[in-house]
Design a protein around this motif. Structure first.
Motif, PDB file in Angstrom:
ATOM      1  N   GLY A   1       0.275  14.387  -3.786  1.00  0.00           N
ATOM      2  CA  GLY A   1      -0.321  15.076  -2.640  1.00  0.00           C
ATOM      3  C   GLY A   1      -0.421  14.178  -1.425  1.00  0.00           C
ATOM      4  N   ALA A   2      -0.118  12.886  -1.603  1.00  0.00           N
ATOM      5  CA  ALA A   2      -0.163  11.996  -0.427  1.00  0.00           C
ATOM      6  C   ALA A   2       0.975  12.372   0.509  1.00  0.00           C
ATOM      7  CB  ALA A   2      -0.037  10.553  -0.869  1.00  0.00           C
ATOM      8  N   VAL A   3       0.842  11.941   1.744  1.00  0.00           N
ATOM      9  CA  VAL A   3       1.856  12.292   2.741  1.00  0.00           C
ATOM     10  C   VAL A   3       3.021  11.325   2.606  1.00  0.00           C
ATOM     11  CG1 VAL A   3       2.245  12.681   5.192  1.00  0.00           C
ATOM     12  CG2 VAL A   3      -0.033  12.961   4.234  1.00  0.00           C
ATOM     13  N   HIS A   4       4.176  11.844   2.154  1.00  0.00           N
ATOM     14  CA  HIS A   4       5.345  10.983   1.991  1.00  0.00           C
ATOM     15  C   HIS A   4       6.348  11.254   3.100  1.00  0.00           C
ATOM     16  CE1 HIS A   4       4.017   9.206  -1.686  1.00  0.00           C
ATOM     17  NE2 HIS A   4       3.719  10.392  -2.177  1.00  0.00           N
ATOM     18  N   GLY A   5       7.455  10.532   3.084  1.00  0.00           N
ATOM     19  CA  GLY A   5       8.518  10.765   4.052  1.00  0.00           C
ATOM     20  C   GLY A   5       8.108  10.309   5.431  1.00  0.00           C
ATOM     21  N   PRO A   6       8.583  11.027   6.468  1.00  0.00           N
ATOM     22  CA  PRO A   6       8.346  10.550   7.840  1.00  0.00           C
ATOM     23  C   PRO A   6       6.863  10.528   8.219  1.00  0.00           C
ATOM     24  CG  PRO A   6       9.444  12.714   7.822  1.00  0.00           C
ATOM     25  CD  PRO A   6       9.390  12.238   6.408  1.00  0.00           C
ATOM     26  N   LEU A   7       6.042  11.299   7.489  1.00  0.00           N
ATOM     27  CA  LEU A   7       4.613  11.353   7.858  1.00  0.00           C
ATOM     28  C   LEU A   7       3.773  10.313   7.110  1.00  0.00           C
ATOM     29  CD1 LEU A   7       4.019  15.199   8.194  1.00  0.00           C
ATOM     30  CD2 LEU A   7       4.447  13.535   9.988  1.00  0.00           C
ATOM     31  N   MET A   8       4.413   9.493   6.286  1.00  0.00           N
ATOM     32  CA  MET A   8       3.659   8.459   5.560  1.00  0.00           C
ATOM     33  C   MET A   8       2.961   7.525   6.560  1.00  0.00           C
ATOM     34  SD  MET A   8       2.985   6.537   2.766  1.00  0.00           S
ATOM     35  CE  MET A   8       4.156   6.600   1.422  1.00  0.00           C
ATOM     36  N   PRO A   9       1.628   7.355   6.442  1.00  0.00           N
ATOM     37  CA  PRO A   9       0.935   6.459   7.379  1.00  0.00           C
ATOM     38  C   PRO A   9       1.506   5.041   7.339  1.00  0.00           C
ATOM     39  CG  PRO A   9      -0.643   7.726   6.095  1.00  0.00           C
ATOM     40  CD  PRO A   9       0.704   7.986   5.498  1.00  0.00           C
ATOM     41  N   LYS A  10       1.473   4.381   8.484  1.00  0.00           N
ATOM     42  CA  LYS A  10       2.054   3.033   8.572  1.00  0.00           C
ATOM     43  C   LYS A  10       0.994   1.961   8.753  1.00  0.00           C
ATOM     44  CE  LYS A  10       6.437   4.791  10.209  1.00  0.00           C
ATOM     45  NZ  LYS A  10       6.035   6.143   9.769  1.00  0.00           N
ATOM     46  N   VAL A  11      -0.255   2.366   8.679  1.00  0.00           N
ATOM     47  CA  VAL A  11      -1.342   1.390   8.840  1.00  0.00           C
ATOM     48  C   VAL A  11      -2.399   1.611   7.754  1.00  0.00           C
ATOM     49  CG1 VAL A  11      -1.191   0.891  11.320  1.00  0.00           C
ATOM     50  CG2 VAL A  11      -2.325   2.959  10.567  1.00  0.00           C
ATOM     51  N   ILE A  12      -3.062   0.518   7.433  1.00  0.00           N
ATOM     52  CA  ILE A  12      -4.156   0.583   6.452  1.00  0.00           C
ATOM     53  C   ILE A  12      -5.463   0.665   7.236  1.00  0.00           C
ATOM     54  CG2 ILE A  12      -5.424  -0.776   4.738  1.00  0.00           C
ATOM     55  CD1 ILE A  12      -2.703  -2.102   4.044  1.00  0.00           C
ATOM     56  N   CYS A  13      -6.349   1.536   6.807  1.00  0.00           N
ATOM     57  CA  CYS A  13      -7.670   1.541   7.424  1.00  0.00           C
ATOM     58  C   CYS A  13      -8.485   0.452   6.742  1.00  0.00           C
ATOM     59  CB  CYS A  13      -8.340   2.909   7.265  1.00  0.00           C
ATOM     60  SG  CYS A  13      -9.891   2.936   8.153  1.00  0.00           S
ATOM     61  N   ASP A  14      -8.812  -0.582   7.490  1.00  0.00           N
ATOM     62  CA  ASP A  14      -9.485  -1.741   6.903  1.00  0.00           C
ATOM     63  C   ASP A  14     -11.000  -1.578   6.918  1.00  0.00           C
ATOM     64  OD1 ASP A  14      -8.936  -4.714   6.073  1.00  0.00           O
ATOM     65  OD2 ASP A  14     -10.675  -4.738   7.413  1.00  0.00           O
ATOM     66  N   HIS A  15     -11.541  -1.229   8.060  1.00  0.00           N
ATOM     67  CA  HIS A  15     -12.990  -1.005   8.120  1.00  0.00           C
ATOM     68  C   HIS A  15     -13.353  -0.173   9.353  1.00  0.00           C
ATOM     69  CE1 HIS A  15     -12.479  -4.623  10.623  1.00  0.00           C
ATOM     70  NE2 HIS A  15     -13.611  -4.288  11.229  1.00  0.00           N
TER      71      HIS A  15
ATOM     72  N   ALA B   1       0.845  -1.213   0.000  1.00  0.00           N
ATOM     73  CA  ALA B   1       0.000   0.000   0.000  1.00  0.00           C
ATOM     74  C   ALA B   1       0.869   1.246   0.000  1.00  0.00           C
ATOM     75  CB  ALA B   1      -0.924  -0.011   1.208  1.00  0.00           C
ATOM     76  N   GLN B   2       1.964   1.220   0.770  1.00  0.00           N
ATOM     77  CA  GLN B   2       2.848   2.401   0.807  1.00  0.00           C
ATOM     78  C   GLN B   2       3.487   2.625  -0.553  1.00  0.00           C
ATOM     79  OE1 GLN B   2       5.546   2.133   4.176  1.00  0.00           O
ATOM     80  NE2 GLN B   2       4.089   3.290   5.397  1.00  0.00           N
ATOM     81  N   LYS B   3       3.833   1.533  -1.226  1.00  0.00           N
ATOM     82  CA  LYS B   3       4.454   1.667  -2.550  1.00  0.00           C
ATOM     83  C   LYS B   3       3.452   2.285  -3.532  1.00  0.00           C
ATOM     84  CE  LYS B   3       7.668  -0.666  -5.548  1.00  0.00           C
ATOM     85  NZ  LYS B   3       8.032   0.664  -5.947  1.00  0.00           N
ATOM     86  N   SER B   4       2.214   1.778  -3.520  1.00  0.00           N
ATOM     87  CA  SER B   4       1.218   2.350  -4.450  1.00  0.00           C
ATOM     88  C   SER B   4       0.879   3.783  -4.090  1.00  0.00           C
ATOM     89  CB  SER B   4      -0.088   1.584  -4.478  1.00  0.00           C
ATOM     90  OG  SER B   4       0.066   0.291  -4.139  1.00  0.00           O
ATOM     91  N   ALA B   5       1.036   4.138  -2.807  1.00  0.00           N
ATOM     92  CA  ALA B   5       0.706   5.515  -2.399  1.00  0.00           C
ATOM     93  C   ALA B   5       1.584   6.511  -3.144  1.00  0.00           C
ATOM     94  CB  ALA B   5       0.868   5.668  -0.894  1.00  0.00           C
ATOM     95  N   GLU B   6       2.741   6.028  -3.654  1.00  0.00           N
ATOM     96  CA  GLU B   6       3.613   6.936  -4.399  1.00  0.00           C
ATOM     97  C   GLU B   6       2.971   7.391  -5.704  1.00  0.00           C
ATOM     98  OE1 GLU B   6       7.433   4.975  -4.304  1.00  0.00           O
ATOM     99  OE2 GLU B   6       7.362   5.217  -2.125  1.00  0.00           O
ATOM    100  N   ASN B   7       1.959   6.671  -6.163  1.00  0.00           N
ATOM    101  CA  ASN B   7       1.245   7.103  -7.384  1.00  0.00           C
ATOM    102  C   ASN B   7       0.264   8.225  -7.102  1.00  0.00           C
ATOM    103  OD1 ASN B   7       2.453   5.016  -8.814  1.00  0.00           O
ATOM    104  ND2 ASN B   7       0.876   3.574  -8.177  1.00  0.00           N
ATOM    105  N   ILE B   8       0.026   8.480  -5.850  1.00  0.00           N
ATOM    106  CA  ILE B   8      -0.992   9.491  -5.519  1.00  0.00           C
ATOM    107  C   ILE B   8      -0.304  10.796  -5.173  1.00  0.00           C
ATOM    108  CG2 ILE B   8      -2.895  10.080  -3.960  1.00  0.00           C
ATOM    109  CD1 ILE B   8      -3.323   7.061  -3.624  1.00  0.00           C
TER     110      ILE B   8
END
Ligand SMILES: Cc1ncc(COP(=O)(O)O)c(C=O)c1O
Length: 455
Positions: free
Chosen positions: A17-31, A8-15
């Protein structure tokens, strides 16, 4: 880190405006379910910031889901220019029913920024139709936030969000915010004679009332002032000044509208009329993007008299699926008495918040109304000195709180637009007193850990 998170973090690079670097989220919101969100491992988090400030009726409401699906079974989209839209008419009626009596029409859009953009243009066209085409400036306050689009950002007094775009913005005047904890005029209440409200009269006189279209303000502060609650005299004085100069009062209730502060609209705490109310977040509770601009009858009448149409609209505005979501959420808020519930929970929410957090050396102030609370983080409680912005103290606090299982919203800029860390909490209205206690226990522990790093 799990494969799912890495992917998910790797694909987030396609978005962009997403938060990259130290602020990149480390969890997926599942439900989500009720007041809780769950990550990829099934860990449960209290959604104590509701979005921020979006989740009013809780996550996963079946009534809303079923109503939206039923509407999709019929039709998901048609163009507003060619067809009457039944769910939208019903939603408009519902919005007007709960709005202050002078507000009798509404226009829908898709975000808070669009709603404020709409209000700025509407105010100007209103003055044009009245024969005063020079009235165009919108005055606002420093440390306010009204949205990211260029008009909404022009009236936002949030320096961190404005500064890179200064050349694109209208440089309209701004007055100091009614934030007693950090009074921009260095005065004390009540001997200040509410200088922060008088400042509006002064600035209108200075720039010339013939050029001023409107004044825009959040009734209770949001991201910029962390839930600042102005003193009782403030809005009655603002109303009087607006009337004196034929300036419209745009009340930005993107956060406060539809029950967040224990009344349908935040401005009702002051018993003051707004000419235009904008609102969004809690109206659809996060089930769909939607916002509304609610308009005083006198504005509508000017357009009707002139036979003028408002030259403004968005393709997706009021689409039937979003309208159905809004209608169902408002029905739930009304039938389940959730506005009254937010009002009733206020006392426990603030009592427990202060009991658990106020003793911490880095907690400078706790303020707000209803289920909307701002906690100001300071380096020095006596002098109110903020942390060095390079430390990103609010963001770090958010990470620690999240590890404990409690979601909140970090913001910066409360001191001078650049410095000053705050943490906002605004749970879904369905939260119980026990759940509030659990969340504040988590935040208490989070402050203890935070202070090991920051003190
Ligand atoms: C008071 C206020 N106005 C306007 C906005 C902009 O809303 P949106 O992000 O939906 O464009 C926000 C967003 O947080 C807000 O808090």
């Amino acid at each position: 880190m799990s494969n799912r998170v890495e992917a998910a973090q790797k694909s987030a690079e396609n978005i962009f405006g997403a938060v990259h670097g130290p602020l990149m989220p480390k969890v997926i919101c599942d439900h989500g379910e009720g007041i809780y969100l769950f990550d990829q491992n099934g860990k449960r988090y209290i959604d104590f910031s509701g979005g921020p400030h979006v989740v009013s009726i809780g996550h996963g409401n079946k009534r809303v889901k079923d109503a939206m699906l039923q509407q999709m079974d019929k039709v998901s989209f048609f163009f507003r220019g060619f067809w009457l839209n039944e769910p939208l008419m019903a939603l408009a009626e519902r919005v007007i029913k709960v709005s202050p009596p002078n507000l009798t029409m509404c226009q829908f859009c898709n975000s808070g920024s669009e709603a404020n953009e709409t209000a700025i243009k509407l105010a100007h066209q209103y003055h044009i139709e009245k024969g005063e085409p020079e009235k165009h400036m919108v005055i606002s306050r420093w440390q306010s936030y009204h949205g990211m689009t260029l008009g909404a950002l022009s009236v936002s007094g949030h320096s961190l969000r404005r500064n890179k775009f200064g050349l694109l913005l209208h440089q309209w005047p701004k007055i100091g915010s009614p934030l007693c904890y950090r009074c921009p005029y260095d005065l004390n209440y009540p001997s200040c004679k509410i200088k922060c409200a008088q400042a509006l009269d002064e600035i209108i006189n200075q720039v010339g009332p013939q050029y001023v279209s409107a004044f825009i303000a959040e009734p209770i502060g949001g991201a910029g002032t962390a839930c600042m609650v102005p003193v009782p005299e403030y809005y009655p004085m603002i109303r009087e000044i607006c009337d004196k100069h034929d300036v419209l009062f745009i009340d930005d209730e993107i956060i406060c509208g539809f029950g967040r502060t224990g009344k349908w609209f935040g401005i009702e705490h002051w018993g003051v009329k707004a000419d235009i109310i904008t609102s969004a977040k809690g109206m659809t509770g996060g089930y769909t993007p939607m916002a509304v601009v609610i308009i005083d009858q006198k504005i509508g009448e000017v357009f009707t008299r002139k036979g003028a149409a408002f030259i403004h609209g968005f393709t997706m505005e009021g689409n039937p699926v979003s309208a159905t979501a809004g209608l169902t959420v408002l029905d739930i808020i009304e039938k389940e008495g959730l506005v009254e519930r937010a009002a009733k929970l206020e006392e426990h929410f603030f009592m427990r918040g202060r009991e658990k957090l106020a003793h911490h050396p880095t907690v400078g102030d706790i303020r707000g109304k209803g289920l909307l609370m701002g906690i100001e983080l300071v380096k020095d409680k006596q002098t109110k000195e903020p942390f060095d912005p390079a430390l990103r103290a609010a963001n770090r606090f958010q990470q620690i709180a999240m590890e404990k299982g409690c979601m909140g919203y970090p913001t910066t800029g409360v001191d001078n637009g650049i410095r000053g860390d705050t943490f906002l909490v605004s749970p879904p209205f369905i939260i119980t007193e026990d759940e509030i206690d659990t969340a504040f226990d988590m935040l208490d522990e989070a402050f203890t850990d935070f202070e090991k790093e920051f003190c």
